[in-house]
Scaffold this motif. Structure first.
Motif, mmCIF file in Angstrom:
data_model
loop_
_atom_site.group_PDB
_atom_site.id
_atom_site.type_symbol
_atom_site.label_atom_id
_atom_site.label_comp_id
_atom_site.label_asym_id
_atom_site.label_seq_id
_atom_site.Cartn_x
_atom_site.Cartn_y
_atom_site.Cartn_z
ATOM 1 N N TYR A 117 0.835 -1.205 0.000
ATOM 2 C CA TYR A 117 0.000 0.000 0.000
ATOM 3 C C TYR A 117 0.870 1.255 0.000
ATOM 4 C CZ TYR A 117 -3.055 3.727 1.587
ATOM 5 O OH TYR A 117 -3.710 4.918 1.692
ATOM 6 N N LEU A 118 1.856 1.279 0.872
ATOM 7 C CA LEU A 118 2.714 2.462 0.979
ATOM 8 C C LEU A 118 3.492 2.718 -0.314
ATOM 9 C CD1 LEU A 118 4.091 2.153 4.622
ATOM 10 C CD2 LEU A 118 2.579 3.928 3.736
ATOM 11 N N VAL A 119 4.044 1.660 -0.909
ATOM 12 C CA VAL A 119 4.794 1.817 -2.154
ATOM 13 C C VAL A 119 3.895 2.400 -3.237
ATOM 14 C CG1 VAL A 119 5.904 0.551 -4.045
ATOM 15 C CG2 VAL A 119 6.517 0.046 -1.675
ATOM 16 N N GLU A 120 2.660 1.894 -3.317
ATOM 17 C CA GLU A 120 1.723 2.404 -4.325
ATOM 18 C C GLU A 120 1.448 3.889 -4.113
ATOM 19 O OE1 GLU A 120 -2.841 1.648 -5.925
ATOM 20 O OE2 GLU A 120 -1.960 0.284 -4.459
ATOM 21 N N VAL A 121 1.257 4.278 -2.863
ATOM 22 C CA VAL A 121 0.992 5.689 -2.572
ATOM 23 C C VAL A 121 2.200 6.552 -2.904
ATOM 24 C CG1 VAL A 121 0.521 7.355 -0.731
ATOM 25 C CG2 VAL A 121 -0.747 5.201 -0.814
ATOM 26 N N TYR A 122 3.396 6.087 -2.499
ATOM 27 C CA TYR A 122 4.616 6.865 -2.752
ATOM 28 C C TYR A 122 4.796 7.154 -4.244
ATOM 29 C CZ TYR A 122 6.171 5.491 1.991
ATOM 30 O OH TYR A 122 6.284 5.285 3.338
ATOM 31 N N LEU A 123 4.589 6.134 -5.078
ATOM 32 C CA LEU A 123 4.922 6.271 -6.489
ATOM 33 C C LEU A 123 3.805 6.880 -7.314
ATOM 34 C CD1 LEU A 123 6.877 2.935 -7.055
ATOM 35 C CD2 LEU A 123 7.747 5.196 -6.454
ATOM 36 N N THR A 124 2.544 6.770 -6.866
ATOM 37 C CA THR A 124 1.446 7.342 -7.652
ATOM 38 C C THR A 124 1.225 8.821 -7.347
ATOM 39 O OG1 THR A 124 -0.172 6.547 -6.042
ATOM 40 C CG2 THR A 124 0.240 5.158 -7.957
ATOM 41 N N THR A 125 1.515 9.248 -6.125
ATOM 42 C CA THR A 125 1.308 10.656 -5.784
ATOM 43 C C THR A 125 2.412 11.543 -6.335
ATOM 44 O OG1 THR A 125 2.458 10.380 -3.677
ATOM 45 C CG2 THR A 125 0.072 10.084 -3.662
ATOM 46 N N LYS A 126 3.614 10.953 -6.588
ATOM 47 C CA LYS A 126 4.770 11.680 -7.120
ATOM 48 C C LYS A 126 5.212 12.837 -6.221
ATOM 49 C CE LYS A 126 3.720 10.471 -11.920
ATOM 50 N NZ LYS A 126 4.651 9.370 -11.966
ATOM 51 N N ASN A 127 4.795 12.795 -4.966
ATOM 52 C CA ASN A 127 5.296 13.765 -3.993
ATOM 53 C C ASN A 127 6.541 13.130 -3.351
ATOM 54 O OD1 ASN A 127 5.815 15.615 -2.007
ATOM 55 N ND2 ASN A 127 3.713 15.725 -1.242
ATOM 56 N N TYR A 128 7.645 13.209 -4.088
ATOM 57 C CA TYR A 128 8.812 12.412 -3.732
ATOM 58 C C TYR A 128 9.484 12.877 -2.440
ATOM 59 C CZ TYR A 128 8.212 10.717 -8.500
ATOM 60 O OH TYR A 128 7.695 10.176 -9.641
ATOM 61 N N GLU A 129 9.455 14.172 -2.184
ATOM 62 C CA GLU A 129 10.045 14.679 -0.937
ATOM 63 C C GLU A 129 9.309 14.102 0.265
ATOM 64 O OE1 GLU A 129 12.611 16.452 -0.224
ATOM 65 O OE2 GLU A 129 13.210 17.572 -2.017
ATOM 66 N N ALA A 130 7.984 14.164 0.224
ATOM 67 C CA ALA A 130 7.183 13.625 1.326
ATOM 68 C C ALA A 130 7.362 12.115 1.426
ATOM 69 C CB ALA A 130 5.708 13.973 1.118
ATOM 70 N N ALA A 131 7.443 11.454 0.263
ATOM 71 C CA ALA A 131 7.623 10.001 0.267
ATOM 72 C C ALA A 131 8.945 9.612 0.924
ATOM 73 C CB ALA A 131 7.582 9.480 -1.163
ATOM 74 N N LEU A 132 10.003 10.348 0.621
ATOM 75 C CA LEU A 132 11.312 10.034 1.198
ATOM 76 C C LEU A 132 11.306 10.243 2.717
ATOM 77 C CD1 LEU A 132 14.188 9.143 0.532
ATOM 78 C CD2 LEU A 132 14.800 11.553 0.244
ATOM 79 N N LYS A 133 10.681 11.326 3.157
ATOM 80 C CA LYS A 133 10.578 11.562 4.603
ATOM 81 C C LYS A 133 9.801 10.438 5.280
ATOM 82 C CE LYS A 133 10.853 16.624 4.342
ATOM 83 N NZ LYS A 133 10.103 17.907 4.490
ATOM 84 N N SER A 134 8.767 9.991 4.608
ATOM 85 C CA SER A 134 7.933 8.919 5.152
ATOM 86 C C SER A 134 8.735 7.625 5.272
ATOM 87 C CB SER A 134 6.709 8.717 4.253
ATOM 88 O OG SER A 134 5.916 7.661 4.726
ATOM 89 N N ILE A 135 9.459 7.284 4.211
ATOM 90 C CA ILE A 135 10.251 6.055 4.219
ATOM 91 C C ILE A 135 11.316 6.095 5.312
ATOM 92 C CG2 ILE A 135 11.976 4.743 2.905
ATOM 93 C CD1 ILE A 135 10.329 5.344 0.400
ATOM 94 N N ASN A 136 11.915 7.256 5.500
ATOM 95 C CA ASN A 136 12.986 7.372 6.491
ATOM 96 C C ASN A 136 12.486 7.183 7.926
ATOM 97 O OD1 ASN A 136 14.982 7.756 4.583
ATOM 98 N ND2 ASN A 136 14.808 9.991 4.612
ATOM 99 N N LYS A 137 11.170 7.252 8.126
ATOM 100 C CA LYS A 137 10.606 7.026 9.461
ATOM 101 C C LYS A 137 10.477 5.532 9.783
ATOM 102 C CE LYS A 137 7.720 11.201 9.322
ATOM 103 N NZ LYS A 137 6.306 11.659 9.256
ATOM 104 N N ILE A 138 10.561 4.688 8.748
ATOM 105 C CA ILE A 138 10.395 3.246 8.955
ATOM 106 C C ILE A 138 11.720 2.646 9.402
ATOM 107 C CG2 ILE A 138 9.757 1.071 7.849
ATOM 108 C CD1 ILE A 138 8.064 2.732 5.872
ATOM 109 N N LYS A 139 11.730 2.042 10.572
ATOM 110 C CA LYS A 139 12.987 1.555 11.156
ATOM 111 C C LYS A 139 13.534 0.336 10.430
ATOM 112 C CE LYS A 139 11.521 3.212 15.711
ATOM 113 N NZ LYS A 139 11.030 2.786 17.051
#
Length: 244
Positions: free
Chosen positions: A24-46
């Motif tokens: 689900y998260l991967v789909e959201v990251y790549l379809t929204t194309k808000n890459y800055e927000a996506a990168l910040k989101s990914i960096n929160k995952i331990k």
């Protein structure tokens, strides 16, 4: 929902639902194309999954191309380097990052670094029937040309013209001119004439340079009448050219 799913992955990394959440998260990251927000989101995952890291590699690459398009070349190099250093999760993004980091280095005048990246891209990419693959040889040729390694430049430009499928491409005429220049440097005048003529015959804006160089070759071969004729043709055919 993204925030909740990020928290879920941090709290329950071994859950039976983790794969679904990752998808689900991967789909959201790549379809929204808000890459800055996506990168910040990914960096929160331990403990990011392979799918998340694959998406991260693509996101870093996309951010690099955005920086490149905005002529923020240092930022572009940094982002492409991070994409490369992440590993082999997304090989297409990793290989393309080498190409575009090479482009960035070239525009920064760091030709040795550009050569290294173009060569790595050419050696590793599986997409060998693309415009980008052909252009990598063209750009590699220019990198050697800038370093005045005309023998290496000649070989790369030849590889490019063999691969280029669009016979009307401006870059093809330009490559023919550069091949002519490489022959000129080696004083192979007949070969130089052959490639300048090919460039001019394509009918691109680079034709004025081809005519000018053909006239220079005629002079070097002591064909002064031919040189005069070519210069007259240049002035008549390209009256607005800086060479006129």
């Amino acid at each position: 929902s993204v925030t909740i799913f990020e928290d879920f992955l941090n709290d329950f990394p071994n859950s039976q639902y983790a794969d679904k959440v990752n998808d689900y998260l991967v789909e959201v990251y790549l379809t929204t194309k808000n890459y800055e927000a996506a990168l910040k989101s990914i960096n929160k995952i331990k403990h990011p999954s392979t799918k998340i890291l694959e998406a991260k590699q693509d996101i870093l690459f996309q951010l690099g191309t955005q920086a490149f398009a905005n002529v923020k070349l240092n930022d572009a190099v940094s982002l492409f380097s991070r994409a490369i250093q992440l590993g082999s999760y997304n090989m297409e993004a990793r290989n393309d990052a080498y190409f575009w980091r090479g482009e960035s280095y070239y525009r920064m005048g760091e030709y040795e670094n550009a050569i290294s990246d173009y060569r790595t891209y050419l050696n590793n990419t599986r997409q060998r029937n693309t415009d980008m693959y052909a252009l990598a040889y063209y750009n590699l040729g220019y990198s050697y040309f800038k370093l005045r390694d005309y023998s290496a430049a000649l070989n790369r430009f030849r590889q490019y013209v063999d691969l280029e499928s669009n016979q009307q491409a401006a870059s093809l005429a330009d490559a023919y001119n550069r091949i002519g220049d490489c022959h000129m440097q080696a004083r192979r005048f007949d070969e130089a004439k052959q490639y300048y003529t090919r460039a001019e015959n394509l009918g691109t804006p680079a034709g004025d340079y081809s005519y000018y160089q053909l006239a220079l070759v005629a002079g070097l071969q002591k064909n002064y009448d031919g040189k005069v004729a070519l210069l007259n043709q240049l002035a008549n055919k390209y009256p607005n050219s800086p060479y006129a």
